[in-house]
Design a protein around this motif. Structure first.
Motif, PDB file in Angstrom:
ATOM      1  N   LEU A 118      33.719  34.487  44.543  1.00  0.00           N
ATOM      2  CA  LEU A 118      34.231  33.575  45.561  1.00  0.00           C
ATOM      3  C   LEU A 118      35.688  33.898  45.886  1.00  0.00           C
ATOM      4  O   LEU A 118      36.520  34.039  44.979  1.00  0.00           O
ATOM      5  CB  LEU A 118      34.128  32.122  45.077  1.00  0.00           C
ATOM      6  CG  LEU A 118      34.670  31.055  46.034  1.00  0.00           C
ATOM      7  CD1 LEU A 118      33.806  30.985  47.287  1.00  0.00           C
ATOM      8  CD2 LEU A 118      34.735  29.693  45.344  1.00  0.00           C
TER       9      LEU A 118
ATOM     10  N   TYR B   2      40.901  28.129  44.494  1.00  0.00           N
ATOM     11  CA  TYR B   2      39.615  27.846  43.863  1.00  0.00           C
ATOM     12  C   TYR B   2      39.342  28.785  42.693  1.00  0.00           C
ATOM     13  O   TYR B   2      39.745  29.954  42.711  1.00  0.00           O
ATOM     14  CB  TYR B   2      38.472  28.026  44.873  1.00  0.00           C
ATOM     15  CG  TYR B   2      38.655  27.321  46.191  1.00  0.00           C
ATOM     16  CD1 TYR B   2      38.871  25.941  46.245  1.00  0.00           C
ATOM     17  CD2 TYR B   2      38.604  28.031  47.389  1.00  0.00           C
ATOM     18  CE1 TYR B   2      39.030  25.301  47.470  1.00  0.00           C
ATOM     19  CE2 TYR B   2      38.759  27.396  48.612  1.00  0.00           C
ATOM     20  CZ  TYR B   2      38.981  26.027  48.649  1.00  0.00           C
ATOM     21  OH  TYR B   2      39.148  25.397  49.847  1.00  0.00           O
TER      22      TYR B   2
ATOM     23  N   GLY C 142      34.447  27.271  42.618  1.00  0.00           N
ATOM     24  CA  GLY C 142      34.847  26.437  43.744  1.00  0.00           C
ATOM     25  C   GLY C 142      35.715  25.259  43.376  1.00  0.00           C
ATOM     26  O   GLY C 142      36.267  24.593  44.270  1.00  0.00           O
TER      27      GLY C 142
ATOM     28  N   LYS D  76      34.846  30.008  51.196  1.00  0.00           N
ATOM     29  CA  LYS D  76      34.641  28.559  51.205  1.00  0.00           C
ATOM     30  C   LYS D  76      35.460  27.937  52.328  1.00  0.00           C
ATOM     31  O   LYS D  76      36.593  28.326  52.548  1.00  0.00           O
ATOM     32  CB  LYS D  76      35.065  27.971  49.859  1.00  0.00           C
ATOM     33  CG  LYS D  76      34.778  26.495  49.708  1.00  0.00           C
ATOM     34  CD  LYS D  76      35.073  26.039  48.292  1.00  0.00           C
ATOM     35  CE  LYS D  76      34.822  24.526  48.149  1.00  0.00           C
ATOM     36  NZ  LYS D  76      35.072  24.067  46.770  1.00  0.00           N
TER      37      LYS D  76
END
Length: 281
Positions: free
Chosen positions: A152, A194, A243, A281
């Motif tokens: 991510l 994150y 996240g 995200k």
């Protein structure tokens, strides 16, 4: 008689049809087995290539570490204590990461020699037992695997602009070409940061060089580093999910402006984070 001949013909047709179906099934099974073998071979080839790449990255990293040691001594001899202190802070940052991840950084290593194993310390060398998961493949795997690999992007998508890439660059403080072990996101101050994967926070503290920073240990020998944070939202020992907000970007430490310095490491060895930025995200 005609009925008998018709039944016999139908029976033969059925046998032939069943035989054809069985043959087709065997051919499909053979084709599928061949496909699996080819896929396995492709993955093994990838692993071998990745192992070779990691070995080279390890050597590059050890050369970088030794270069920092030599540069510190150079500034000491030149009687430039401020620059020597700045380099020492970089060395201390690397040592704190190695200590948090329980790896040992051997100094002045020679390619033909192996360092001694310290008690309860994991060697930084990449071996054949290290789980190598390609980031693109990890993103397509099941959620459990995917969430444990740092795929991510650690800042919001709208702010995910890399302003300084991985590799050798002109150091903004020392004004020399020095290896950059991560990437910088020019996300400004106060951007949400994150956790790039599920993991355990093994360090959250302040460095004079990298400011407020966090280290998270993930799966497969991977870890991630987040530096120059304005604020830290978690503590050492916390378990985080992919996240989760772990802090906010800033300009703490020796920084020329607000940004996030982000690293991905395998067994303590820095790798290019860009290869892992497959989700946003």
């Amino acid at each position: 008689m005609k009925r008998f001949i018709l039944l016999f013909a139908l029976q033969n047709l059925l046998i032939i049809n069943l035989f054809a179906q069985d043959k087709g099934k065997r051919e499909l099974e053979a084709d599928f087995e061949k496909f699996k073998q080819e896929q396995e071979q492709d993955f093994q080839n990838f692993k071998q290539k990745r192992q070779e790449e990691l070995k080279q990255l390890e050597l590059d990293y050890l050369n970088y570490y030794n270069e920092m040691m030599g540069l510190k001594n150079h500034y000491i001899k030149k009687k430039e204590p401020q620059k020597a202190e700045e380099v020492q802070d970089i060395i201390d940052f690397e040592n704190s990461i190695a200590h948090a991840l329980k790896y040992n950084i051997p100094e002045r290593i020679k390619i033909t020699t192996q360092p001694k194993k310290a008690d309860n310390i994991k060697e930084p060398f990449v071996d054949n037992k290290t789980e190598i998961i390609p980031p693109n493949a990890a993103a397509k795997e099941n959620k459990k695997v995917k969430d444990g690999i740092p795929v991510l992007t650690p800042v919001p998508k709208r702010l995910a602009r890399i302003t300084s890439p991985f590799g050798v660059r002109f150091h903004p403080v020392l004004h020399k070409p020095i290896k950059h072990n991560g990437v910088d996101f020019g996300c400004g101050r106060g951007a949400e940061v994150y956790a790039s994967a599920r993991g355990k926070v093994v360090l959250a503290k302040f460095s004079r060089s990298y400011g407020n920073y966090i280290i998270i240990e993930h799966e497969g020998g991977t870890s991630s580093v987040y530096a120059h944070l304005d604020k830290i939202k978690i503590r050492k020992g916390n378990i985080v999910k992919k996240g989760d907000i772990i802090g906010y970007s800033g300009s703490t430490g020796r920084s020329t402006g607000p940004h996030l310095h982000y690293e991905v490491r395998i067994k303590g060895i820095p790798v290019n984070p860009k290869d892992y930025l497959v989700e946003t995200k």
